[in-house]
Design a protein around this motif. Structure first.
Motif, PDB file in Angstrom:
ATOM      1  N   ASP A   1       5.244  -2.267  10.963  1.00  0.00           N
ATOM      2  CA  ASP A   1       3.945  -2.278  11.641  1.00  0.00           C
ATOM      3  C   ASP A   1       3.074  -1.099  11.234  1.00  0.00           C
ATOM      4  N   GLY A   2       3.396  -0.505  10.075  1.00  0.00           N
ATOM      5  CA  GLY A   2       2.697   0.693   9.633  1.00  0.00           C
ATOM      6  C   GLY A   2       1.416   0.428   8.859  1.00  0.00           C
ATOM      7  N   THR A   3       1.021   1.409   8.053  1.00  0.00           N
ATOM      8  CA  THR A   3      -0.268   1.389   7.362  1.00  0.00           C
ATOM      9  C   THR A   3      -0.486   0.143   6.526  1.00  0.00           C
ATOM     10  N   LEU A   4       0.553  -0.303   5.816  1.00  0.00           N
ATOM     11  CA  LEU A   4       0.387  -1.474   4.959  1.00  0.00           C
ATOM     12  C   LEU A   4      -0.089  -2.675   5.780  1.00  0.00           C
ATOM     13  N   LYS A   5       0.482  -2.833   6.957  1.00  0.00           N
ATOM     14  CA  LYS A   5       0.109  -3.967   7.809  1.00  0.00           C
ATOM     15  C   LYS A   5      -1.228  -3.734   8.499  1.00  0.00           C
ATOM     16  N   THR A   6      -1.420  -2.548   9.076  1.00  0.00           N
ATOM     17  CA  THR A   6      -2.638  -2.304   9.850  1.00  0.00           C
ATOM     18  C   THR A   6      -3.888  -2.301   8.978  1.00  0.00           C
ATOM     19  N   MET A   7      -3.743  -1.893   7.726  1.00  0.00           N
ATOM     20  CA  MET A   7      -4.903  -1.900   6.840  1.00  0.00           C
ATOM     21  C   MET A   7      -5.216  -3.290   6.290  1.00  0.00           C
ATOM     22  N   LEU A   8      -4.184  -4.069   6.006  1.00  0.00           N
ATOM     23  CA  LEU A   8      -4.393  -5.324   5.296  1.00  0.00           C
ATOM     24  C   LEU A   8      -4.635  -6.529   6.200  1.00  0.00           C
ATOM     25  N   VAL A   9      -3.937  -6.605   7.328  1.00  0.00           N
ATOM     26  CA  VAL A   9      -4.057  -7.789   8.177  1.00  0.00           C
ATOM     27  C   VAL A   9      -5.491  -7.933   8.696  1.00  0.00           C
ATOM     28  N   GLY A  10      -6.038  -9.114   8.491  1.00  0.00           N
ATOM     29  CA  GLY A  10      -7.404  -9.393   8.920  1.00  0.00           C
ATOM     30  C   GLY A  10      -8.452  -9.158   7.850  1.00  0.00           C
ATOM     31  N   THR A  11      -8.048  -8.553   6.738  1.00  0.00           N
ATOM     32  CA  THR A  11      -9.004  -8.269   5.670  1.00  0.00           C
ATOM     33  C   THR A  11      -9.378  -9.546   4.918  1.00  0.00           C
ATOM     34  N   ARG A  12     -10.660  -9.787   4.783  1.00  0.00           N
ATOM     35  CA  ARG A  12     -11.154 -10.926   4.011  1.00  0.00           C
ATOM     36  C   ARG A  12     -11.336 -10.514   2.559  1.00  0.00           C
ATOM     37  N   LEU A  13     -10.775 -11.286   1.658  1.00  0.00           N
ATOM     38  CA  LEU A  13     -10.908 -11.020   0.230  1.00  0.00           C
ATOM     39  C   LEU A  13     -10.530 -12.271  -0.540  1.00  0.00           C
ATOM     40  N   PRO A  14     -10.982 -12.385  -1.786  1.00  0.00           N
ATOM     41  CA  PRO A  14     -10.659 -13.570  -2.584  1.00  0.00           C
ATOM     42  C   PRO A  14      -9.156 -13.691  -2.832  1.00  0.00           C
ATOM     43  N   ARG A  15      -8.708 -14.928  -2.957  1.00  0.00           N
ATOM     44  CA  ARG A  15      -7.288 -15.198  -3.182  1.00  0.00           C
ATOM     45  C   ARG A  15      -6.733 -14.409  -4.368  1.00  0.00           C
ATOM     46  N   GLU A  16      -7.495 -14.334  -5.470  1.00  0.00           N
ATOM     47  CA  GLU A  16      -6.999 -13.685  -6.689  1.00  0.00           C
ATOM     48  C   GLU A  16      -6.874 -12.180  -6.553  1.00  0.00           C
ATOM     49  N   HIS A  17      -7.443 -11.613  -5.488  1.00  0.00           N
ATOM     50  CA  HIS A  17      -7.364 -10.160  -5.305  1.00  0.00           C
ATOM     51  C   HIS A  17      -6.253  -9.736  -4.349  1.00  0.00           C
ATOM     52  N   VAL A  18      -5.616 -10.691  -3.683  1.00  0.00           N
ATOM     53  CA  VAL A  18      -4.617 -10.336  -2.671  1.00  0.00           C
ATOM     54  C   VAL A  18      -3.480  -9.519  -3.279  1.00  0.00           C
ATOM     55  N   LYS A  19      -2.914 -10.006  -4.366  1.00  0.00           N
ATOM     56  CA  LYS A  19      -1.772  -9.302  -4.961  1.00  0.00           C
ATOM     57  C   LYS A  19      -2.167  -7.964  -5.576  1.00  0.00           C
ATOM     58  N   PRO A  20      -3.203  -7.875  -6.436  1.00  0.00           N
ATOM     59  CA  PRO A  20      -3.537  -6.568  -7.015  1.00  0.00           C
ATOM     60  C   PRO A  20      -3.972  -5.540  -5.986  1.00  0.00           C
ATOM     61  N   VAL A  21      -4.667  -5.966  -4.940  1.00  0.00           N
ATOM     62  CA  VAL A  21      -5.094  -5.019  -3.905  1.00  0.00           C
ATOM     63  C   VAL A  21      -3.888  -4.492  -3.136  1.00  0.00           C
ATOM     64  N   THR A  22      -2.965  -5.391  -2.777  1.00  0.00           N
ATOM     65  CA  THR A  22      -1.752  -4.962  -2.071  1.00  0.00           C
ATOM     66  C   THR A  22      -0.924  -4.019  -2.934  1.00  0.00           C
ATOM     67  N   GLU A  23      -0.832  -4.337  -4.221  1.00  0.00           N
ATOM     68  CA  GLU A  23      -0.078  -3.468  -5.131  1.00  0.00           C
ATOM     69  C   GLU A  23      -0.681  -2.076  -5.193  1.00  0.00           C
ATOM     70  N   LEU A  24      -1.994  -1.985  -5.197  1.00  0.00           N
ATOM     71  CA  LEU A  24      -2.646  -0.673  -5.219  1.00  0.00           C
ATOM     72  C   LEU A  24      -2.260   0.144  -3.992  1.00  0.00           C
ATOM     73  N   LEU A  25      -2.295  -0.470  -2.818  1.00  0.00           N
ATOM     74  CA  LEU A  25      -1.973   0.262  -1.599  1.00  0.00           C
ATOM     75  C   LEU A  25      -0.502   0.663  -1.564  1.00  0.00           C
ATOM     76  N   ILE A  26       0.374  -0.211  -2.044  1.00  0.00           N
ATOM     77  CA  ILE A  26       1.795   0.137  -2.110  1.00  0.00           C
ATOM     78  C   ILE A  26       1.993   1.354  -3.011  1.00  0.00           C
ATOM     79  N   LYS A  27       1.340   1.353  -4.159  1.00  0.00           N
ATOM     80  CA  LYS A  27       1.468   2.489  -5.079  1.00  0.00           C
ATOM     81  C   LYS A  27       0.928   3.767  -4.470  1.00  0.00           C
ATOM     82  N   LEU A  28      -0.134   3.665  -3.680  1.00  0.00           N
ATOM     83  CA  LEU A  28      -0.697   4.847  -3.034  1.00  0.00           C
ATOM     84  C   LEU A  28       0.214   5.371  -1.930  1.00  0.00           C
ATOM     85  N   LEU A  29       0.935   4.495  -1.259  1.00  0.00           N
ATOM     86  CA  LEU A  29       1.923   4.928  -0.265  1.00  0.00           C
ATOM     87  C   LEU A  29       3.196   5.418  -0.939  1.00  0.00           C
TER      88      LEU A  29
END
Length: 390
Positions: A349-377
């Motif tokens: 229930d940490g940052t990865l979830k609280t930042m991403l859940v509810g965010t509107r973005l194109p389907r093709e950006h879901v994976k690269p955006v999530t990967e960026l945040l994982i790398k930053l954490l």
């Protein structure tokens, strides 16, 4: 050089989760992320291997168990044992340990910067690796214990000042290839990040991410007690995998440190932008010489341990590392618990979830955006990501 590093650093390895790691699933529904599921399968090694062993045996095991932040793990173990034994350390030992912690933290941060953001600089990693190895070779006397007398080694105290002066001179040469003449206000392109990645980050900065988790602060006894109480319970392993403070997930690491420094600007926990997070990592590398100088110039008195017996808190590249040990009457380990930064940062229930859940973005950006945040954490274990289209 890169080939050699690939065998010893998790960020350079292929994903192998059979030995434990992070399995992350992002659920995408219609036009937004509807859920983030994080499963941490890292085994709780210390709670099994250390029990029944002597202090010397545990300290000997740690380097073989922890390559990533191995110095941080060893210093935390030493401090936890010192706390359990009601022992303090000399100012010289404390300064030498602080230097080694800073050196390892810088090495890990440069690895993260190069591997995730400026891979064209892989050939330059040897500069920072050589500097860290020199620090380790010159200061490893502070990481030992004398089993005959039970006294912690004091090392060549008279020579410490000269050693630190020499290391400070070499630090500038080691960091320069990565920071050049860049400033905190430099553009991402000026920092060496590719046009494609700059474009993705710029796009990310337009997305309405949620708030990050609270910043982890363990600077007072009440907070330490709040962590220690669950560690004394039967479900302590579960707490180590999913730690909380006052019942809430926390974030630790370079972005959390920046939030602490700029408390008035980040009081609401807003994560600002991913670009800001990238820049916070670069700033800690850019300010390496100043960080080193603060260790050299800081006045160290007799260093007392935490009031809570057997506890130790160490700041590493990825954030706050917590050790807790309980000793039996013959000073063998009765119980041992470790909470690493990855467990704080990747709480379900940490940052990865609280930042991403509810965010509107194109389907093709879901994976690269999530990967960026994982790398930053910046997890210290292998990870794999799956996007589920609901």
């Amino acid at each position: 050089m890169a080939a050699a590093l690939s065998d010893s650093h998790p960020q350079l390895k292929s994903t192998r989760l059979n030995a434990g790691g992070l399995n992350i699933q992002v659920v995408y529904t219609r036009d937004r992320i509807s859920d983030v599921l994080t499963d941490n399968s890292r085994p709780m090694i210390a709670s099994r291997l250390f029990v029944g062993k002597s202090i010397e045996q545990v300290l000997a095991l740690i380097p073989s168990l922890f390559y990533v932040c191995g110095v941080g793990q060893l210093v935390a173990a030493l401090q936890a044992f010192e706390s359990a034994l009601n022992q303090s350390v000399t100012a010289e030992v404390a300064r030498a340990r602080a230097t080694l912690l800073m050196a390892e933290s810088l090495r890990e941060q440069v690895f993260s910067w190069v591997i995730n953001w400026t891979p064209q600089n892989k050939s330059k990693l040897c500069h920072i690796v050589d500097w860290f190895n020199t620090c380790k070779r010159r200061l490893d006397w502070c990481l030992a214990v004398e089993p005959q007398s039970g006294e912690w080694l004091k090392g060549p105290v008279g020579a410490l000042s000269q050693v630190l002066t020499e290391l400070r001179l070499h630090l500038c040469e080691a960091v320069q290839p990565f920071v050049l003449d860049c400033k905190s206000t430099s553009s991402l392109a000026r920092l060496g990040i590719s046009p494609e990645l700059c474009g993705l980050l710029a796009t990310c900065d337009e997305y309405p991410f949620g708030n990050a988790a609270n910043t982890l602060l363990l600077g007072n006894q009440e907070a330490v007690n709040d962590v220690n109480c669950p560690l004394d319970a039967m479900l302590s392993d579960a707490f180590c995998l999913q730690p909380t403070l006052a019942g809430l997930p926390q974030e630790t690491g370079c972005w959390a440190r920046r939030r602490i420094i700029n408390d008035s600007n980040f009081a609401q926990g807003k994560a600002s932008t991913l670009t800001a997070r990238v820049c916070s990592l670069f700033d800690e590398i850019r300010l390496a010489e100043a960080r080193f100088e603060s260790i050299v110039s800081q006045r160290y008195e007799k260093v007392e341990t935490l009031n809570h017996k057997g506890s130790a808190i160490v700041e590493t590249a990825r954030g706050t590392l917590f050790h807790r040990v309980q000793l039996s009457e013959n000073n063998t380990v009765k119980s041992y618990r470790i909470i690493a930064p990855t467990e704080w940062n990747f709480h379900p229930d940490g940052t990865l979830k609280t930042m991403l859940v509810g965010t509107r973005l194109p389907r093709e950006h879901v994976k690269p955006v999530t990967e960026l945040l994982i790398k930053l954490l910046d997890p210290c274990v292998p990870w794999q990501l799956e996007v589920i289209h609901a």
